[in-house]
Design an enzyme around this catalytic site. Structure first.
Site, PDB file in Angstrom:
ATOM      1  N   HIS A  81       0.835  -1.205   0.000  1.00 42.42           N
ATOM      2  CA  HIS A  81       0.000   0.000   0.000  1.00 42.42           C
ATOM      3  C   HIS A  81       0.867   1.252   0.000  1.00 42.42           C
ATOM      4  CE1 HIS A  81      -3.522   2.463   0.961  1.00 42.42           C
ATOM      5  NE2 HIS A  81      -2.715   3.137   1.749  1.00 42.42           N
ATOM      6  N   ASP A 160     -14.801   3.228   7.780  1.00 41.57           N
ATOM      7  CA  ASP A 160     -13.810   4.163   7.245  1.00 41.57           C
ATOM      8  C   ASP A 160     -14.398   5.009   6.126  1.00 41.57           C
ATOM      9  OD1 ASP A 160     -11.151   5.327   6.884  1.00 41.57           O
ATOM     10  OD2 ASP A 160     -11.318   4.359   4.935  1.00 41.57           O
ATOM     11  N   ARG A 167     -14.568  13.391   7.647  1.00 37.13           N
ATOM     12  CA  ARG A 167     -13.295  14.074   7.940  1.00 37.13           C
ATOM     13  C   ARG A 167     -12.953  15.062   6.842  1.00 37.13           C
ATOM     14  NH1 ARG A 167      -9.383   9.477   8.007  1.00 37.13           N
ATOM     15  NH2 ARG A 167      -7.809  11.081   8.276  1.00 37.13           N
ATOM     16  N   SER A 182      -7.469   4.738   9.514  1.00 38.51           N
ATOM     17  CA  SER A 182      -8.176   4.682   8.232  1.00 38.51           C
ATOM     18  C   SER A 182      -7.461   3.720   7.282  1.00 38.51           C
ATOM     19  CB  SER A 182      -8.227   6.100   7.647  1.00 38.51           C
ATOM     20  OG  SER A 182      -8.594   6.089   6.299  1.00 38.51           O
ATOM     21  N   LYS A 186      -8.591  -0.776   6.525  1.00 40.30           N
ATOM     22  CA  LYS A 186      -8.840  -1.381   5.206  1.00 40.30           C
ATOM     23  C   LYS A 186      -7.863  -2.514   4.939  1.00 40.30           C
ATOM     24  CE  LYS A 186      -8.741   2.854   3.721  1.00 40.30           C
ATOM     25  NZ  LYS A 186      -8.848   4.199   3.210  1.00 40.30           N
TER      26      LYS A 186
HETATM   27  N1  URA Z   1      -5.481   7.440   3.003  1.00 39.79           N
HETATM   28  C1  URA Z   1      -6.500   6.831   3.670  1.00 39.79           C
HETATM   29  O1  URA Z   1      -6.967   5.778   3.282  1.00 39.79           O
HETATM   30  N2  URA Z   1      -6.983   7.437   4.764  1.00 39.79           N
HETATM   31  C2  URA Z   1      -6.497   8.600   5.253  1.00 39.79           C
HETATM   32  O2  URA Z   1      -6.965   9.076   6.255  1.00 39.79           O
HETATM   33  C3  URA Z   1      -5.438   9.214   4.535  1.00 39.79           C
HETATM   34  C4  URA Z   1      -4.953   8.595   3.420  1.00 39.79           C
END
Ligand code: URA
Length: 426
Positions: A81, A160, A167, A182, A186
């Protein structure tokens, strides 16, 4: 549970218990807590922060707010990621290397966000390739090909999705515990045992300085450990774009060239570093990364992956099949000197204006536009020499893109290319 008490507890700087966080997140996903109360709590977290233990529990609660994939029958599973950058096509290089080296790469990827590109958008420039897979297709391809990349399922960490949207409009994105939870919620829900993170640092990244990036990386690694996963983070420079290509089809072309050994050095170096970290985490010989790259096994894996998801695998031999607009405009150096800056953020926005990204979530993108950077930091230029080539469609966004690119470049007497890999957190 009384929402006001939860908000007050965080407002006053106290630590939540795991049970409290689970209840809070589940109630929000079930629409029992309204957005305004969640927004107040997010702002309290923004100011008061969270302890590492509390952040790990929040992440687990978010990860379990929806479907959690069980990849346990697939062997050594790995996810890679990136925290988001410009010209960052490393997944397209690293994932085939890892799959060819014997790991199973089963991952969900996002689309572009603001000035940053997304892996799914890039892959969709391959004729026929599709991101939407059923659970059965996803698992079968992971088993048979060892490499599958699907669009983020709505059922994955739905807390999320809801919290991120809130947010975004309440000024609570730039909070390290909220970013870490966040991203990691995932990743945990997506099921891989090994998670390799590329945390970008610099002008084109979320984290503008090394100190904050390191804090984010350490937190994500500790969250992963708390959840029984092996997480490693490579911190890499994102002051200037990675590689020379920025866009969609143009980035896939560059990723393919890189797997052929003809790519830019920075992209090759970072891809190798990320692949080696993942192999080390899996207990495999890190030399395998270079072997499968040089033998062509990684390129063959990329082709098998593209074809398994309906794409035209011939792009691997014939990159011209990835349509790139033939309408080009060249940006020339206004003076002679050395490139001292090439602001990744401005290059990202320039690509967005050309139509290569989305201004709004529902926008369609043009895969065939983009920017090719002939000059990067440390390169000498003569006045009038071409700095960058812009691929546009009928002039759309061209004037603004050219202005942004002209602003992105700075010249001086001397400069060296900045170090690419800044740290590794394991
Ligand atoms: N990427 C994400 O998935 N979440 C965040 O809060 C910032 C970057």
């Amino acid at each position: 549970m009384h929402p006001v008490e939860i908000i007050e507890k965080k407002r006053d700087g106290n630590e939540h218990s795991a049970a409290e966080l689970r209840e809070w997140i589940n109630a929000y996903v079930a629409d029992e807590v309204p957005d305004y109360q969640m927004a107040a709590w997010l702002m309290a977290v923004y100011f008061q922060g969270m302890t590492p233990r509390e952040t790990a529990e929040l992440t687990l609660a978010m990860a379990h707010s929806g479907e959690v994939l069980d990849l346990s029958g697939l062997g050594k599973t790995v996810d890679k990621h990136s925290s988001g950058g410009v010209g960052d096509k490393t997944t397209l290089v690293v994932a085939p290397i890892l799959a060819a080296a014997g790991l199973v790469v089963a991952k969900m990827s996002g689309r572009g966000l603001a000035h940053t590109g997304g892996t799914i958008d890039k892959l969709e420039s391959i004729p026929g390739w599709r991101a939407e897979l059923s659970d059965e297709e996803f698992m079968r391809q992971a088993r048979e090909v060892g490499l599958v990349v699907a669009g983020q399922s709505k059922n994955l960490a739905p807390a999320d999705g809801k919290m991120y949207a809130l947010r975004d409009v309440t000024g609570t994105v730039p909070s390290i515990p909220l970013i870490a939870s966040s991203i990691m919620s995932k990743k945990l829900a997506a099921g891989a045992r090994i998670i390799t993170l590329d945390v970008k640092v610099g002008k084109g990244a979320f984290m503008k300085d090394l100190e904050h990036a390191r804090e984010l990386a350490r937190l994500m690694v500790s969250i992963g450990r708390h959840a029984g996963r092996d997480v490693r983070a490579v911190l890499s420079q994102m002051d200037q774009p990675l590689g020379r290509a920025v866009g969609n089809a143009i980035e896939v072309r560059e990723a393919i060239a890189t797997l052929r050994g003809e790519g830019p050095t920075d992209l090759s170096e970072l891809s190798l570093a990320l692949a080696e970290e993942a192999l080390a985490a899996a207990g495999l010989d890190t030399a395998r990364a270079r072997e499968v790259w040089e033998s062509g096994a990684a390129l063959a894996k990329l082709r098998a992956f593209i074809e398994a998801q309906g794409g035209d695998g011939r792009v691997v031999e014939d990159p011209e099949l990835l349509e790139l607009s033939a309408e080009t405009s060249e940006l020339r150096a206004p003076e002679s000197g050395v490139v001292t800056e090439l602001d990744a953020y401005r290059v990202g926005i320039a690509t967005l204006r050309l139509g290569g990204g989305r201004e709004r979530k529902e926008d369609a993108i043009d895969h065939g536009v983009g920017v090719y950077l002939l000059k990067k930091i440390g390169d000498s230029v003569r006045q009038g020499e071409v700095l960058a080539r812009v691929h546009h469609r009928g002039g759309r966004g061209l004037e603004e893109a050219r202005r942004l690119l002209a602003e992105a470049y700075r010249f001086g007497g001397e400069a060296a290319a900045p170090p690419l890999i800044l740290d590794v957190v394991a």
